[in-house]
Write a protein that holds these residues in place. Structure first.
Motif, mmCIF file in Angstrom:
data_model
loop_
_atom_site.group_PDB
_atom_site.id
_atom_site.type_symbol
_atom_site.label_atom_id
_atom_site.label_comp_id
_atom_site.label_asym_id
_atom_site.label_seq_id
_atom_site.Cartn_x
_atom_site.Cartn_y
_atom_site.Cartn_z
ATOM 1 N N ALA A 1 -3.209 4.244 -2.055
ATOM 2 C CA ALA A 1 -4.200 3.782 -1.175
ATOM 3 C C ALA A 1 -4.661 5.011 -0.655
ATOM 4 O O ALA A 1 -4.330 6.053 -0.771
ATOM 5 N N GLU B 1 -8.635 1.914 3.853
ATOM 6 C CA GLU B 1 -8.452 0.732 3.531
ATOM 7 C C GLU B 1 -7.832 -0.404 4.522
ATOM 8 O O GLU B 1 -7.334 0.126 5.658
ATOM 9 N N LYS C 1 0.868 -1.239 0.079
ATOM 10 C CA LYS C 1 -0.135 0.108 -0.126
ATOM 11 C C LYS C 1 0.889 1.174 0.145
ATOM 12 O O LYS C 1 1.938 1.302 0.681
#
Length: 124
Positions: free
Chosen positions: A73, A91, A50
């Motif tokens: 992300a 996320e 990420k």
């Protein structure tokens, strides 16, 4: 305790180049281990990575993401009504390798505090 004399035969085996041109380390030397050519593309390998960005330089993070052929992300960075920094990670990052891009350019205090607060939010 007696010391065993050094066996140079193993060193000689390592120094010699095998018939197939690949140096094998560990395991059965008759079975070639998985050797990767440097030109081989690693884009097909899927890692859980990420890439997050603070507000200091979004263009830099976009350029990094484009170069790595990955998406940035989702993270929300804002300010409360009293001026304090508010961060919300949008996320799931459990078990992922997380990279955060946040330069500490002018105003250094604001960007450094934002960096530390984002890191704290990513840890929790």
């Amino acid at each position: 305790m007696s010391e065993r004399p050094a066996d140079d035969s193993n060193l000689k085996k390592l120094a010699e180049k095998p018939e197939d041109g690949l140096h094998h380390v560990g395991g059965d030397s008759r079975r070639p281990s998985r050797m990767l050519d440097r030109r081989e593309s690693f884009r097909h390998i899927k890692y859980d990575v990420k890439l997050f960005s603070g507000t200091a330089n979004l263009d830099l993070t976009r350029a990094i993401a484009k170069n790595l052929q990955m998406e940035m992300a989702d993270i929300e960075v804002g300010h409360f009504s009293d001026g304090e920094i508010r961060v919300q990670v949008l996320e799931n990052i459990r078990g992922a390798d997380v990279f955060l891009v946040q330069p500490t350019c002018y105003p250094v205090n604001d960007h450094l505090m934002e960096l530390l607060i984002i890191l704290d939010a990513l840890k929790r």
